[in-house]
Design a protein around this motif. Structure first.
Motif, PDB file in Angstrom:
ATOM      1  N   SER A   1      37.067  51.726  75.038  1.00  0.00           N
ATOM      2  CA  SER A   1      37.489  52.917  75.787  1.00  0.00           C
ATOM      3  C   SER A   1      36.427  53.333  76.799  1.00  0.00           C
ATOM      4  CB  SER A   1      37.775  54.069  74.823  1.00  0.00           C
ATOM      5  OG  SER A   1      38.878  53.793  73.998  1.00  0.00           O
ATOM      6  N   GLN A   2      35.157  53.272  76.401  1.00  0.00           N
ATOM      7  CA  GLN A   2      34.074  53.609  77.320  1.00  0.00           C
ATOM      8  C   GLN A   2      34.096  52.682  78.538  1.00  0.00           C
ATOM      9  OE1 GLN A   2      30.100  54.743  75.806  1.00  0.00           O
ATOM     10  NE2 GLN A   2      30.843  54.102  73.786  1.00  0.00           N
ATOM     11  N   LEU A   3      34.226  51.391  78.281  1.00  0.00           N
ATOM     12  CA  LEU A   3      34.201  50.416  79.371  1.00  0.00           C
ATOM     13  C   LEU A   3      35.402  50.582  80.288  1.00  0.00           C
ATOM     14  CD1 LEU A   3      33.132  47.218  77.388  1.00  0.00           C
ATOM     15  CD2 LEU A   3      31.706  48.621  78.908  1.00  0.00           C
ATOM     16  N   ALA A   4      36.567  50.838  79.718  1.00  0.00           N
ATOM     17  CA  ALA A   4      37.769  50.996  80.537  1.00  0.00           C
ATOM     18  C   ALA A   4      37.646  52.187  81.468  1.00  0.00           C
ATOM     19  CB  ALA A   4      38.991  51.147  79.638  1.00  0.00           C
ATOM     20  N   ILE A   5      37.169  53.319  80.963  1.00  0.00           N
ATOM     21  CA  ILE A   5      37.059  54.515  81.803  1.00  0.00           C
ATOM     22  C   ILE A   5      35.957  54.333  82.840  1.00  0.00           C
ATOM     23  CG2 ILE A   5      36.442  56.964  81.782  1.00  0.00           C
ATOM     24  CD1 ILE A   5      38.040  57.240  79.222  1.00  0.00           C
ATOM     25  N   ALA A   6      34.852  53.706  82.458  1.00  0.00           N
ATOM     26  CA  ALA A   6      33.787  53.447  83.443  1.00  0.00           C
ATOM     27  C   ALA A   6      34.313  52.577  84.580  1.00  0.00           C
ATOM     28  CB  ALA A   6      32.599  52.778  82.755  1.00  0.00           C
ATOM     29  N   ASP A   7      35.094  51.555  84.241  1.00  0.00           N
ATOM     30  CA  ASP A   7      35.661  50.671  85.260  1.00  0.00           C
ATOM     31  C   ASP A   7      36.632  51.448  86.155  1.00  0.00           C
ATOM     32  OD1 ASP A   7      36.274  47.561  85.969  1.00  0.00           O
ATOM     33  OD2 ASP A   7      38.130  48.743  86.042  1.00  0.00           O
TER      34      ASP A   7
ATOM     35  N   LEU B   1      27.712  56.674  81.422  1.00  0.00           N
ATOM     36  CA  LEU B   1      26.750  57.777  81.539  1.00  0.00           C
ATOM     37  C   LEU B   1      26.405  58.040  82.997  1.00  0.00           C
ATOM     38  CD1 LEU B   1      24.406  56.824  78.566  1.00  0.00           C
ATOM     39  CD2 LEU B   1      25.751  58.922  78.721  1.00  0.00           C
ATOM     40  N   ARG B   2      26.235  56.958  83.755  1.00  0.00           N
ATOM     41  CA  ARG B   2      25.931  57.117  85.185  1.00  0.00           C
ATOM     42  C   ARG B   2      27.075  57.809  85.911  1.00  0.00           C
ATOM     43  NH1 ARG B   2      26.792  55.089  90.096  1.00  0.00           N
ATOM     44  NH2 ARG B   2      28.406  53.662  89.339  1.00  0.00           N
ATOM     45  N   GLN B   3      28.304  57.415  85.601  1.00  0.00           N
ATOM     46  CA  GLN B   3      29.467  57.991  86.265  1.00  0.00           C
ATOM     47  C   GLN B   3      29.615  59.473  85.919  1.00  0.00           C
ATOM     48  OE1 GLN B   3      31.506  56.749  88.469  1.00  0.00           O
ATOM     49  NE2 GLN B   3      31.414  54.520  88.321  1.00  0.00           N
ATOM     50  N   VAL B   4      29.402  59.828  84.659  1.00  0.00           N
ATOM     51  CA  VAL B   4      29.502  61.234  84.259  1.00  0.00           C
ATOM     52  C   VAL B   4      28.418  62.057  84.946  1.00  0.00           C
ATOM     53  CG1 VAL B   4      29.290  62.833  82.310  1.00  0.00           C
ATOM     54  CG2 VAL B   4      30.625  60.732  82.061  1.00  0.00           C
TER      55      VAL B   4
ATOM     56  N   LEU C   1      27.004  61.391  87.728  1.00  0.00           N
ATOM     57  CA  LEU C   1      27.340  61.447  89.155  1.00  0.00           C
ATOM     58  C   LEU C   1      28.343  62.558  89.438  1.00  0.00           C
ATOM     59  CD1 LEU C   1      27.202  60.255  92.012  1.00  0.00           C
ATOM     60  CD2 LEU C   1      29.008  58.651  91.337  1.00  0.00           C
ATOM     61  N   ARG C   2      29.296  62.784  88.542  1.00  0.00           N
ATOM     62  CA  ARG C   2      30.274  63.848  88.764  1.00  0.00           C
ATOM     63  C   ARG C   2      29.609  65.221  88.738  1.00  0.00           C
ATOM     64  NH1 ARG C   2      35.048  62.375  89.800  1.00  0.00           N
ATOM     65  NH2 ARG C   2      35.873  64.499  89.660  1.00  0.00           N
ATOM     66  N   TYR C   3      28.651  65.410  87.846  1.00  0.00           N
ATOM     67  CA  TYR C   3      27.888  66.667  87.875  1.00  0.00           C
ATOM     68  C   TYR C   3      27.191  66.822  89.232  1.00  0.00           C
ATOM     69  CZ  TYR C   3      28.310  67.586  82.812  1.00  0.00           C
ATOM     70  OH  TYR C   3      28.775  67.867  81.547  1.00  0.00           O
ATOM     71  N   HIS C   4      26.577  65.737  89.685  1.00  0.00           N
ATOM     72  CA  HIS C   4      25.842  65.782  90.960  1.00  0.00           C
ATOM     73  C   HIS C   4      26.789  66.102  92.120  1.00  0.00           C
ATOM     74  CE1 HIS C   4      22.985  64.711  94.113  1.00  0.00           C
ATOM     75  NE2 HIS C   4      23.912  63.915  94.626  1.00  0.00           N
ATOM     76  N   LEU C   5      27.959  65.461  92.156  1.00  0.00           N
ATOM     77  CA  LEU C   5      28.905  65.691  93.250  1.00  0.00           C
ATOM     78  C   LEU C   5      29.486  67.095  93.216  1.00  0.00           C
ATOM     79  CD1 LEU C   5      30.810  62.267  93.237  1.00  0.00           C
ATOM     80  CD2 LEU C   5      29.068  63.049  94.860  1.00  0.00           C
ATOM     81  N   GLN C   6      29.485  67.727  92.049  1.00  0.00           N
ATOM     82  CA  GLN C   6      29.965  69.101  91.954  1.00  0.00           C
ATOM     83  C   GLN C   6      28.882  70.119  92.282  1.00  0.00           C
ATOM     84  OE1 GLN C   6      31.537  68.978  87.972  1.00  0.00           O
ATOM     85  NE2 GLN C   6      33.155  67.548  88.569  1.00  0.00           N
ATOM     86  N   GLY C   7      27.675  69.621  92.628  1.00  0.00           N
ATOM     87  CA  GLY C   7      26.677  70.506  93.202  1.00  0.00           C
ATOM     88  C   GLY C   7      25.559  70.946  92.291  1.00  0.00           C
ATOM     89  N   TYR C   8      25.423  70.363  91.108  1.00  0.00           N
ATOM     90  CA  TYR C   8      24.300  70.759  90.269  1.00  0.00           C
ATOM     91  C   TYR C   8      23.765  69.538  89.525  1.00  0.00           C
ATOM     92  CZ  TYR C   8      28.480  71.506  87.386  1.00  0.00           C
ATOM     93  OH  TYR C   8      29.695  71.387  86.773  1.00  0.00           O
ATOM     94  N   GLU C   9      22.476  69.589  89.305  1.00  0.00           N
ATOM     95  CA  GLU C   9      21.772  68.458  88.724  1.00  0.00           C
ATOM     96  C   GLU C   9      21.555  68.686  87.227  1.00  0.00           C
ATOM     97  OE1 GLU C   9      21.079  65.803  90.399  1.00  0.00           O
ATOM     98  OE2 GLU C   9      21.571  66.565  92.398  1.00  0.00           O
ATOM     99  N   LEU C  10      21.506  67.597  86.480  1.00  0.00           N
ATOM    100  CA  LEU C  10      21.057  67.660  85.104  1.00  0.00           C
ATOM    101  C   LEU C  10      20.411  66.333  84.767  1.00  0.00           C
ATOM    102  CD1 LEU C  10      23.990  67.383  82.542  1.00  0.00           C
ATOM    103  CD2 LEU C  10      24.089  66.483  84.829  1.00  0.00           C
TER     104      LEU C  10
END
Length: 471
Positions: A349-355, A153-156, A158-167
């Motif tokens: 799957s969640q853990l693998a992608i987060a890693d 959840l943190r990583q997802v 963060l990607r929104y944040h790096l693309q320039g908008y907050e949620l």
């Protein structure tokens, strides 16, 4: 004449004559130097001159390629013009028939909905899976139920944040692929018998979801370049009072269209005026060919009305089935629905992608993936130009891995589908993508799965079979 100019003129003539096709890679600097007895610097100056003339383009780590010449391709397909009324959906049988027929490994998968699995970092993902599971405390294996693993959840977010908008991170729900995210969001904002606005043509998963939930469709004209017609959309809203809208703003499936940013802003304002929820399917947003990721409509939503759905299946990990919904004001309803159905996405799957995301390798992978998909797009457009009649029309997508080929008047794409299937090539006929079967001349082609060699062979075959599709 100066030697580099003479060499550039010779190559320009080959390009204009079609001997060098759009998307084709020019010989490397060293190869041209050796073959022609020119210095590397002379060859480079010739290539740069051709680049200034718009005849070739340089690609990072891939050399120089013949440019796409939009003026020499068939025209773009025209926008759909569906009737603005509500209609029941009954497409599941046809969709299942077409999808089951494409499963053979011997088939050239031009009709597939998936990209080439060879383009993804499965070895690195396997390492992430092994590492994350090795360090997983047993009790954690049953704790990451909805909304999902905290690190993912943190990583997802963060990607929104790096693309320039907050949620707000609390609105994100990790799901079993984008399909679950889309279905949960649709259930959260509708009741059986409601009407939902969709694109025409629309991705068949949308049609299946409406049919399964007993919802009615309102098809709205969708431009092959710029997406849904907002004037027609507002008329549909005023006349029919739908419960929701479902669309793809970035690299729409099946057209490949990209809604301009100004239209996305206007759509967000329209949603606010009518207080109408939008289910935004953005699974192809990371697969852009330009400089920057195009923002979703979610970026302009100020009222929490956009339920933004995406996944890692199209850009990183096919088969891992990890998606998410950033569900705006509806996040609690989506979480409750998930608890009553799947409970959660698979923990490994969640853990693998987060890693994997934590290694920082994702953006480098995406860069190479986008470059390869663009190369394959150029190749298939070159095939359309070279092998298909001028009466055909084709989209020129700026991202994703689908294009839409419109056959000449009097042709039926389902007949072409049947003929091609007998010859070991699958395509997706237009009747899969709308409610009324009134875009039967359209064909969705996947240029991201077959190799360029297979694509060229399949496109030659489709061109030869084209007469069999006439009424």
């Amino acid at each position: 004449m100066v030697r580099y100019k003479a060499f550039a003129k010779e190559l320009a003539l080959l390009i204009e004559s079609g001997e060098l096709r759009p998307g084709q890679r020019l010989p490397s600097l060293r190869e041209s130097s050796r073959r022609r007895g020119l210095s590397v610097s002379t060859v480079l100056k010739a290539y740069h001159l051709l680049e200034l003339q718009g005849l070739v383009q340089a690609r990072e780590r891939s050399g120089f390629h013949v440019s796409l010449r939009a003026d020499r391709y068939p025209q773009l397909p025209v926008s759909s013009q569906p009737r603005l009324d509500t209609v029941d959906v009954g497409k599941s049988e046809l969709i299942a028939q077409v999808l089951h027929a494409q499963k053979s490994e011997q088939m050239v998968p031009m009709g597939s909905a998936f990209p080439d699995p060879k383009l993804f970092p499965f070895r690195r993902l396997s390492q992430s899976l092994s590492r994350s599971m090795r360090h997983l405390p047993p009790e954690k294996a049953v704790m990451d139920i909805t909304p999902g693993n905290p690190e993912l959840l943190r990583q997802v977010a963060l990607r929104y944040h790096l693309q320039g908008y907050e949620l707000d991170r609390q609105e994100i729900v990790v799901t079993h692929g984008a399909m679950e995210a889309l279905n949960l969001c649709l259930q959260a904002v509708t009741q059986p018998g409601d009407a939902v606005v969709i694109e025409s043509p629309s991705f068949y998963v949308c049609l299946q979801a409406l049919e399964r939930l007993g919802l009615r469709a309102i098809e709205v004209a969708t431009d092959p370049v710029e997406g849904m017609n907002l004037g027609a959309l507002e008329r549909a809203i005023v006349h029919h009072r739908p419960a929701a809208i479902w669309l793809m703003s970035n690299f729409q499936n099946p057209l490949g269209s990209l809604m301009p940013e100004a239209r996305k802003r206007a759509l967000a304002e329209l949603l606010s005026r009518h207080q109408l929820p939008l289910i935004e399917d953005d699974v192809y947003g990371e697969l852009y060919f330009g400089e920057n990721r195009p923002p979703p409509v979610k970026a302009f939503d100020r009222d929490g009305l956009v339920l933004h759905c995406s996944s890692f299946s199209k850009c990183l990990a096919p088969g891992y089935r990890i998606g998410w919904a950033a569900a705006g004001r509806y996040w609690q309803q989506v979480q409750t629905l998930q608890l009553g159905t799947s409970l959660s996405a698979a923990v490994p799957s969640q853990l693998a992608i987060a890693d994997y995301l934590d290694t920082g390798a994702f953006d480098k992978h995406l860069k190479g993936l986008r470059r390869e998909l663009e190369h394959r797009r150029d190749a298939i457009l070159g095939c359309v130009q070279q092998h298909f009649p001028a009466q055909c029309r084709v989209t020129q997508p700026q991202g994703g891995y689908f294009l839409w080929l419109e056959l000449p008047p009097g042709h039926d794409s389902f007949r072409l589908y049947q003929a091609a299937l007998q010859q070991g090539v699958s395509i997706a006929p237009g009747s899969m993508f709308n409610v009324r079967d009134d875009i039967s001349r359209g064909v969705r082609l996947n240029y991201g799965y077959p190799s360029i060699e297979d694509t060229e062979r399949a496109m030659k075959l489709l061109a030869r079979l084209l007469p069999l599709s006439e009424h």
